[in-house]
Design an enzyme around this catalytic site. Sequence first.
Site, PDB file in Angstrom:
ATOM      1  N   ILE A 211       0.828  -1.213   0.000  1.00 38.89           N
ATOM      2  CA  ILE A 211       0.000   0.000   0.000  1.00 38.89           C
ATOM      3  C   ILE A 211       0.860   1.260   0.000  1.00 38.89           C
ATOM      4  CG2 ILE A 211      -1.628   1.300   1.458  1.00 38.89           C
ATOM      5  CD1 ILE A 211      -2.804  -1.523   2.261  1.00 38.89           C
TER       6      ILE A 211
ATOM      7  N   ALA B  58       2.285   4.290   6.306  1.00 38.88           N
ATOM      8  CA  ALA B  58       1.766   2.974   5.899  1.00 38.88           C
ATOM      9  C   ALA B  58       2.499   1.834   6.589  1.00 38.88           C
ATOM     10  CB  ALA B  58       1.882   2.809   4.382  1.00 38.88           C
TER      11      ALA B  58
ATOM     12  N   SER C 146      -7.139  -0.116  10.022  1.00 38.95           N
ATOM     13  CA  SER C 146      -7.701  -1.351   9.463  1.00 38.95           C
ATOM     14  C   SER C 146      -9.125  -1.544   9.950  1.00 38.95           C
ATOM     15  CB  SER C 146      -6.850  -2.544   9.929  1.00 38.95           C
ATOM     16  OG  SER C 146      -7.491  -3.759   9.613  1.00 38.95           O
TER      17      SER C 146
ATOM     18  N   TYR D  62      -3.503  -6.913  16.923  1.00 40.23           N
ATOM     19  CA  TYR D  62      -3.559  -6.103  15.695  1.00 40.23           C
ATOM     20  C   TYR D  62      -4.728  -5.115  15.782  1.00 40.23           C
ATOM     21  CZ  TYR D  62      -3.536  -5.011  10.680  1.00 40.23           C
ATOM     22  OH  TYR D  62      -3.488  -4.352   9.471  1.00 40.23           O
TER      23      TYR D  62
ATOM     24  N   THR E  61      -1.628  -7.817  -0.839  1.00 36.72           N
ATOM     25  CA  THR E  61      -0.235  -7.339  -0.708  1.00 36.72           C
ATOM     26  C   THR E  61       0.591  -8.506  -0.163  1.00 36.72           C
ATOM     27  OG1 THR E  61      -0.544  -6.708   1.582  1.00 36.72           O
ATOM     28  CG2 THR E  61      -1.015  -5.001  -0.053  1.00 36.72           C
TER      29      THR E  61
HETATM   30  N1  LIG Z   1      -3.013  -5.636   3.242  1.00 38.12           N
HETATM   31  C1  LIG Z   1      -4.092  -5.570   4.008  1.00 38.12           C
HETATM   32  O1  LIG Z   1      -5.026  -6.367   3.874  1.00 38.12           O
HETATM   33  C2  LIG Z   1      -4.219  -4.483   5.048  1.00 38.12           C
HETATM   34  C3  LIG Z   1      -5.483  -4.260   5.617  1.00 38.12           C
HETATM   35  C4  LIG Z   1      -5.630  -3.263   6.560  1.00 38.12           C
HETATM   36  C5  LIG Z   1      -4.550  -2.503   6.934  1.00 38.12           C
HETATM   37  N2  LIG Z   1      -3.325  -2.740   6.381  1.00 38.12           N
HETATM   38  C6  LIG Z   1      -2.210  -1.900   6.827  1.00 38.12           C
HETATM   39  O2  LIG Z   1      -1.617  -1.290   5.693  1.00 38.12           O
HETATM   40  C7  LIG Z   1      -0.248  -1.002   5.962  1.00 38.12           C
HETATM   41  C8  LIG Z   1       0.613  -1.506   4.805  1.00 38.12           C
HETATM   42  O3  LIG Z   1       0.496  -2.922   4.730  1.00 38.12           O
HETATM   43  P1  LIG Z   1       0.699  -3.744   3.366  1.00 38.12           P
HETATM   44  O4  LIG Z   1      -0.478  -4.624   3.232  1.00 38.12           O
HETATM   45  O5  LIG Z   1       1.069  -2.836   2.269  1.00 38.12           O
HETATM   46  O6  LIG Z   1       1.899  -4.701   3.815  1.00 38.12           O
HETATM   47  P2  LIG Z   1       3.365  -4.908   3.263  1.00 38.12           P
HETATM   48  O7  LIG Z   1       3.343  -5.036   1.795  1.00 38.12           O
HETATM   49  O8  LIG Z   1       3.906  -6.045   4.079  1.00 38.12           O
HETATM   50  O9  LIG Z   1       4.105  -3.557   3.665  1.00 38.12           O
HETATM   51  C9  LIG Z   1       4.405  -3.240   4.997  1.00 38.12           C
HETATM   52  C10 LIG Z   1       5.423  -2.134   4.989  1.00 38.12           C
HETATM   53  O10 LIG Z   1       5.749  -1.767   6.337  1.00 38.12           O
HETATM   54  C11 LIG Z   1       7.179  -1.768   6.476  1.00 38.12           C
HETATM   55  N3  LIG Z   1       7.561  -2.023   7.859  1.00 38.12           N
HETATM   56  C12 LIG Z   1       7.088  -2.970   8.695  1.00 38.12           C
HETATM   57  N4  LIG Z   1       7.685  -2.870   9.897  1.00 38.12           N
HETATM   58  C13 LIG Z   1       8.553  -1.832   9.817  1.00 38.12           C
HETATM   59  C14 LIG Z   1       9.467  -1.219  10.735  1.00 38.12           C
HETATM   60  N5  LIG Z   1       9.624  -1.650  11.992  1.00 38.12           N
HETATM   61  N6  LIG Z   1      10.206  -0.161  10.304  1.00 38.12           N
HETATM   62  C15 LIG Z   1      10.074   0.305   9.045  1.00 38.12           C
HETATM   63  N7  LIG Z   1       9.231  -0.231   8.132  1.00 38.12           N
HETATM   64  C16 LIG Z   1       8.482  -1.290   8.523  1.00 38.12           C
HETATM   65  C17 LIG Z   1       7.622  -2.868   5.543  1.00 38.12           C
HETATM   66  O11 LIG Z   1       9.011  -2.781   5.287  1.00 38.12           O
HETATM   67  P3  LIG Z   1       9.814  -4.029   4.627  1.00 38.12           P
HETATM   68  O12 LIG Z   1       9.595  -3.933   3.154  1.00 38.12           O
HETATM   69  O13 LIG Z   1      11.218  -3.814   5.031  1.00 38.12           O
HETATM   70  O14 LIG Z   1       9.224  -5.273   5.230  1.00 38.12           O
HETATM   71  C18 LIG Z   1       6.740  -2.555   4.330  1.00 38.12           C
HETATM   72  O15 LIG Z   1       7.238  -1.457   3.612  1.00 38.12           O
HETATM   73  C19 LIG Z   1       0.056  -1.643   7.325  1.00 38.12           C
HETATM   74  O16 LIG Z   1      -0.023  -0.650   8.320  1.00 38.12           O
HETATM   75  C20 LIG Z   1      -1.076  -2.637   7.497  1.00 38.12           C
HETATM   76  O17 LIG Z   1      -1.344  -2.921   8.859  1.00 38.12           O
HETATM   77  C21 LIG Z   1      -3.135  -3.712   5.442  1.00 38.12           C
END
Ligand SMILES: NC(=O)c1ccc[n+]([C@@H]2O[C@H](COP(=O)([O-])OP(=O)(O)OC[C@H]3O[C@@H](n4cnc5c(N)ncnc54)[C@H](OP(=O)(O)O)[C@@H]3O)[C@@H](O)[C@H]2O)c1
Length: 254
Positions: free
Chosen positions: A22, A93, A145, A158, A193
Amino acid sequence: MIFDSKALSGQTFLVTGASSGIGRATAQLLAACGARILAMGRDEARTSESVGSLGTNADHVAIITAFEDADSAAQQVKEAAVTAGGVDGIFHAAGLELILPVKMTKQSSLDKLFAASVNTAFGIARAMAMKDVIRDGGSLVLMSSAAGLRGQAGMTAYSASKAAIDGLSRSLAVELAPRKIRVNSVASGAVETAMHGRLASSLPPAAMQAYEEKHLLGFGRTEDIANAVTFLLSPASRWITGTTMVVDGGFTVR
Ligand SMILES: NC(=O)c1ccc[n+]([C@@H]2O[C@H](COP(=O)([O-])OP(=O)(O)OC[C@H]3O[C@@H](n4cnc5c(N)ncnc54)[C@H](OP(=O)(O)O)[C@@H]3O)[C@@H](O)[C@H]2O)c1
């Protein structure tokens, strides 16, 4: 793209979690609208890949950062923004998933989960209150979320972390309103994702299908969230603050 390619030209946005999912998709959409992006990511190769995908319309920057707590996040965000001459908006994000029954949820897991999401959000908030970080009239969007709005087994930590994000947005919106800085969160349903892929690989296909069916419009795509975040970062949402925008394909409607 439904936005104009010059809609955000001359503006600078800082995006955390820009190495993936995202965060990356939103950085790409903001850049496609003419903005300059400060892409904060933890993984160097994937963050550089994100910046490489933003095009050459502006001087985009990759900033390699692992978030650990509010104090260091405040410093990291302040440094990135001040070096860039200030920002017009921030999208937080970065975040982790944690799916565990409560009896197995230990302090170390809570610490990691809250560090990336809630504590870093506090750090960003602290940085924004400092001089020369965000311009008056700017916008902050925090990734939340639908799990923060609905109960689900295995999601206690979470869910608590995302409910905390929504609470933080509301009070921060009040605190920063005198500077006309707006603060909102986006409560997303399940979006395909890397994070979603990890969830899918831990569940049997039938459970995953039942989960998708709870989303009346099916699972979302990264651009569904990027569109909402871009709107909330743009002046088109100038009268919206302190709200949680639900973007969930109908997950929470029944
Ligand atoms: N996908 C869903 O269904 C969904 C639904 C609701 C909410 N969300 C929220 O949307 C956001 C993005 O998630 P996504 O689905 O895009 O997941 P993703 O593809 O796994 O991306 C997560 C991102 O967060 C970074 N990250 C995690 N821990 C970190 C830390 N300690 N320091 C710096 N960077 C960190 C990761 O870095 P790396 O690349 O180094 O791992 C990555 O860039 C999150 O907050 C998640 O909770 C997602």
